[in-house]
Design a protein around this motif. Structure first.
Motif, PDB file in Angstrom:
ATOM      1  N   MET A  45       0.846  -1.175   0.000  1.00 30.32           N
ATOM      2  CA  MET A  45       0.000   0.000   0.000  1.00 30.32           C
ATOM      3  C   MET A  45       0.891   1.237   0.000  1.00 30.32           C
ATOM      4  O   MET A  45       1.834   1.348   0.768  1.00 30.32           O
ATOM      5  N   SER A  46       0.591   2.154  -0.833  1.00 22.41           N
ATOM      6  CA  SER A  46       1.418   3.359  -0.941  1.00 22.41           C
ATOM      7  C   SER A  46       0.890   4.463  -0.024  1.00 22.41           C
ATOM      8  O   SER A  46      -0.289   4.480   0.329  1.00 22.41           O
ATOM      9  N   PRO A  47       1.766   5.358   0.345  1.00 22.64           N
ATOM     10  CA  PRO A  47       1.326   6.458   1.210  1.00 22.64           C
ATOM     11  C   PRO A  47       0.389   7.392   0.456  1.00 22.64           C
ATOM     12  O   PRO A  47       0.458   7.537  -0.758  1.00 22.64           O
ATOM     13  N   SER A  48      -0.469   8.024   1.192  1.00 20.90           N
ATOM     14  CA  SER A  48      -1.394   8.956   0.561  1.00 20.90           C
ATOM     15  C   SER A  48      -0.674  10.268   0.265  1.00 20.90           C
ATOM     16  O   SER A  48       0.370  10.574   0.837  1.00 20.90           O
ATOM     17  N   ALA A  49      -1.239  11.035  -0.613  1.00 20.55           N
ATOM     18  CA  ALA A  49      -0.650  12.324  -0.981  1.00 20.55           C
ATOM     19  C   ALA A  49      -0.619  13.266   0.214  1.00 20.55           C
ATOM     20  O   ALA A  49       0.333  14.037   0.372  1.00 20.55           O
ATOM     21  N   SER A  50      -1.615  13.200   1.090  1.00 22.42           N
ATOM     22  CA  SER A  50      -1.625  14.109   2.248  1.00 22.42           C
ATOM     23  C   SER A  50      -0.533  13.731   3.256  1.00 22.42           C
ATOM     24  O   SER A  50       0.139  14.603   3.800  1.00 22.42           O
ATOM     25  N   SER A  51      -0.325  12.428   3.518  1.00 30.19           N
ATOM     26  CA  SER A  51       0.750  12.042   4.441  1.00 30.19           C
ATOM     27  C   SER A  51       2.109  12.358   3.837  1.00 30.19           C
ATOM     28  O   SER A  51       3.049  12.721   4.549  1.00 30.19           O
ATOM     29  N   PHE A  52       2.208  12.256   2.524  1.00 31.07           N
ATOM     30  CA  PHE A  52       3.443  12.619   1.825  1.00 31.07           C
ATOM     31  C   PHE A  52       3.719  14.109   1.979  1.00 31.07           C
ATOM     32  O   PHE A  52       4.850  14.520   2.280  1.00 31.07           O
ATOM     33  N   ALA A  53       2.694  14.932   1.815  1.00 29.62           N
ATOM     34  CA  ALA A  53       2.862  16.388   1.961  1.00 29.62           C
ATOM     35  C   ALA A  53       3.241  16.754   3.393  1.00 29.62           C
ATOM     36  O   ALA A  53       4.078  17.639   3.616  1.00 29.62           O
ATOM     37  N   ILE A  54       2.647  16.082   4.355  1.00 30.58           N
ATOM     38  CA  ILE A  54       3.002  16.323   5.761  1.00 30.58           C
ATOM     39  C   ILE A  54       4.456  15.946   5.999  1.00 30.58           C
ATOM     40  O   ILE A  54       5.209  16.684   6.652  1.00 30.58           O
ATOM     41  N   ALA A  55       4.879  14.807   5.464  1.00 34.62           N
ATOM     42  CA  ALA A  55       6.269  14.377   5.621  1.00 34.62           C
ATOM     43  C   ALA A  55       7.220  15.370   4.967  1.00 34.62           C
ATOM     44  O   ALA A  55       8.302  15.651   5.509  1.00 34.62           O
ATOM     45  N   VAL A  83       8.507   7.634  -2.990  1.00 35.66           N
ATOM     46  CA  VAL A  83       8.523   7.999  -4.414  1.00 35.66           C
ATOM     47  C   VAL A  83       9.427   7.083  -5.236  1.00 35.66           C
ATOM     48  O   VAL A  83       9.754   7.402  -6.380  1.00 35.66           O
ATOM     49  N   ARG A  84       9.827   5.963  -4.646  1.00 33.84           N
ATOM     50  CA  ARG A  84      10.668   5.034  -5.400  1.00 33.84           C
ATOM     51  C   ARG A  84       9.923   4.582  -6.653  1.00 33.84           C
ATOM     52  O   ARG A  84       8.695   4.668  -6.730  1.00 33.84           O
ATOM     53  N   LEU A 123       4.822   8.571 -10.068  1.00 36.95           N
ATOM     54  CA  LEU A 123       4.246   9.048 -11.328  1.00 36.95           C
ATOM     55  C   LEU A 123       4.013  10.554 -11.330  1.00 36.95           C
ATOM     56  O   LEU A 123       3.879  11.154 -12.405  1.00 36.95           O
ATOM     57  N   ILE A 124       3.960  11.159 -10.132  1.00 36.07           N
ATOM     58  CA  ILE A 124       3.681  12.600 -10.067  1.00 36.07           C
ATOM     59  C   ILE A 124       4.856  13.406  -9.495  1.00 36.07           C
ATOM     60  O   ILE A 124       4.724  14.594  -9.230  1.00 36.07           O
ATOM     61  N   THR A 125       5.996  12.748  -9.307  1.00 38.83           N
ATOM     62  CA  THR A 125       7.181  13.463  -8.818  1.00 38.83           C
ATOM     63  C   THR A 125       8.292  13.357  -9.853  1.00 38.83           C
ATOM     64  O   THR A 125       8.239  12.529 -10.763  1.00 38.83           O
ATOM     65  N   ALA A 126       9.292  14.193  -9.700  1.00 40.99           N
ATOM     66  CA  ALA A 126      10.424  14.170 -10.622  1.00 40.99           C
ATOM     67  C   ALA A 126      11.086  12.798 -10.594  1.00 40.99           C
ATOM     68  O   ALA A 126      11.059  12.092  -9.581  1.00 40.99           O
ATOM     69  N   ARG A 127      11.685  12.437 -11.704  1.00 45.97           N
ATOM     70  CA  ARG A 127      12.240  11.097 -11.879  1.00 45.97           C
ATOM     71  C   ARG A 127      13.273  10.730 -10.811  1.00 45.97           C
ATOM     72  O   ARG A 127      13.325   9.610 -10.350  1.00 45.97           O
ATOM     73  N   ASN A 128      14.095  11.628 -10.398  1.00 49.24           N
ATOM     74  CA  ASN A 128      15.163  11.322  -9.449  1.00 49.24           C
ATOM     75  C   ASN A 128      14.819  11.720  -8.013  1.00 49.24           C
ATOM     76  O   ASN A 128      15.703  11.832  -7.172  1.00 49.24           O
ATOM     77  N   SER A 129      13.559  11.912  -7.726  1.00 51.67           N
ATOM     78  CA  SER A 129      13.140  12.370  -6.399  1.00 51.67           C
ATOM     79  C   SER A 129      13.605  11.445  -5.284  1.00 51.67           C
ATOM     80  O   SER A 129      14.006  11.902  -4.213  1.00 51.67           O
ATOM     81  N   SER A 130      13.578  10.145  -5.508  1.00 47.87           N
ATOM     82  CA  SER A 130      13.986   9.205  -4.473  1.00 47.87           C
ATOM     83  C   SER A 130      15.461   9.408  -4.101  1.00 47.87           C
ATOM     84  O   SER A 130      15.813   9.463  -2.920  1.00 47.87           O
ATOM     85  N   GLN A 131      16.310   9.565  -5.101  1.00 44.47           N
ATOM     86  CA  GLN A 131      17.728   9.789  -4.841  1.00 44.47           C
ATOM     87  C   GLN A 131      17.959  11.138  -4.159  1.00 44.47           C
ATOM     88  O   GLN A 131      18.819  11.253  -3.277  1.00 44.47           O
ATOM     89  N   VAL A 132      17.189  12.141  -4.564  1.00 42.24           N
ATOM     90  CA  VAL A 132      17.333  13.470  -3.969  1.00 42.24           C
ATOM     91  C   VAL A 132      16.951  13.427  -2.486  1.00 42.24           C
ATOM     92  O   VAL A 132      17.663  13.974  -1.637  1.00 42.24           O
TER      93      VAL A 132
END
Length: 177
Positions: free
Chosen positions: A1-11, A84-85, A92-101
């Motif tokens: 299960m993936s995190p929700s957009a709201s928990s991601f924004a809070i993080a 965002v891996r 799908l909605i973040t920059a391609r290298n977001s996980s590494q950043v």
């Protein structure tokens, strides 16, 4: 299960503000904490044996609090990297290298630990030794010179150390660019 957009924004908010707060907290000791303490030795004739004991108290407070704040902030960045891996809905909605950043942001934030061990440990240990001297022990002019030099060295090293979480926050912020 993936995190929700709201928990991601809070993080994201927690990671970015945590890194900025930690950096400012560390830097404030070098900007507004230590210089006035050292100055009291010259302007108020406060003995350096007392000043170094005050440094030890400040150092102890920081050593008890900063690592857990740094660890929580870095863990938040690593959570963001995991979120965002590749192959997650958020990828799908973040920059391609977001996980590494985000991983880099977490590593930079944790950079305070190796920097402290490699560059500050000898200074910290020597100041701690001086802080353990009893006030009634004779302090020579050479002791004063060493202690004041060590206090200024610590002040500058601590200022440099504050850059690591700041860079972590700025790198984490770069995901938005």
């Amino acid at each position: 299960m993936s995190p929700s957009a709201s928990s991601f924004a809070i993080a994201q908010a927690v990671g970015l503000t945590g890194a900025a707060w930690l950096s400012g907290n560390i830097f404030s000791l070098s900007l507004m904490g230590m210089p006035p303490l050292i100055e009291t030795h010259h302007t108020e004739n406060i003995p350096l044996s007392s000043v170094v004991k005050q440094w030890r108290t400040i150092y102890t407070y920081g050593a008890q609090r900063a690592p857990s704040i740094g660890l929580c902030t870095a863990a938040t960045f690593f959570y963001l990297a995991w979120s965002v891996r590749e192959s997650t809905p958020l990828s799908l909605i973040t920059a391609r290298n977001s996980s590494q950043v985000y991983c880099l942001a977490g590593a930079l934030t944790l950079g305070i630990v190796p920097f402290t061990i490699v560059f500050m440990k000898k200074t910290n240990d020597r100041l701690t030794q001086w802080a353990q001297h009893r006030a009634e022990e004779a302090w020579t002019a050479e002791a004063d010179a060493e202690v004041e030099g060590l206090l200024w060295k610590w002040t500058w090293l601590n200022a440099v150390r504050s850059v690591f979480p700041l860079l972590g926050g700025l790198v984490g912020l770069g995901v938005f660019a």
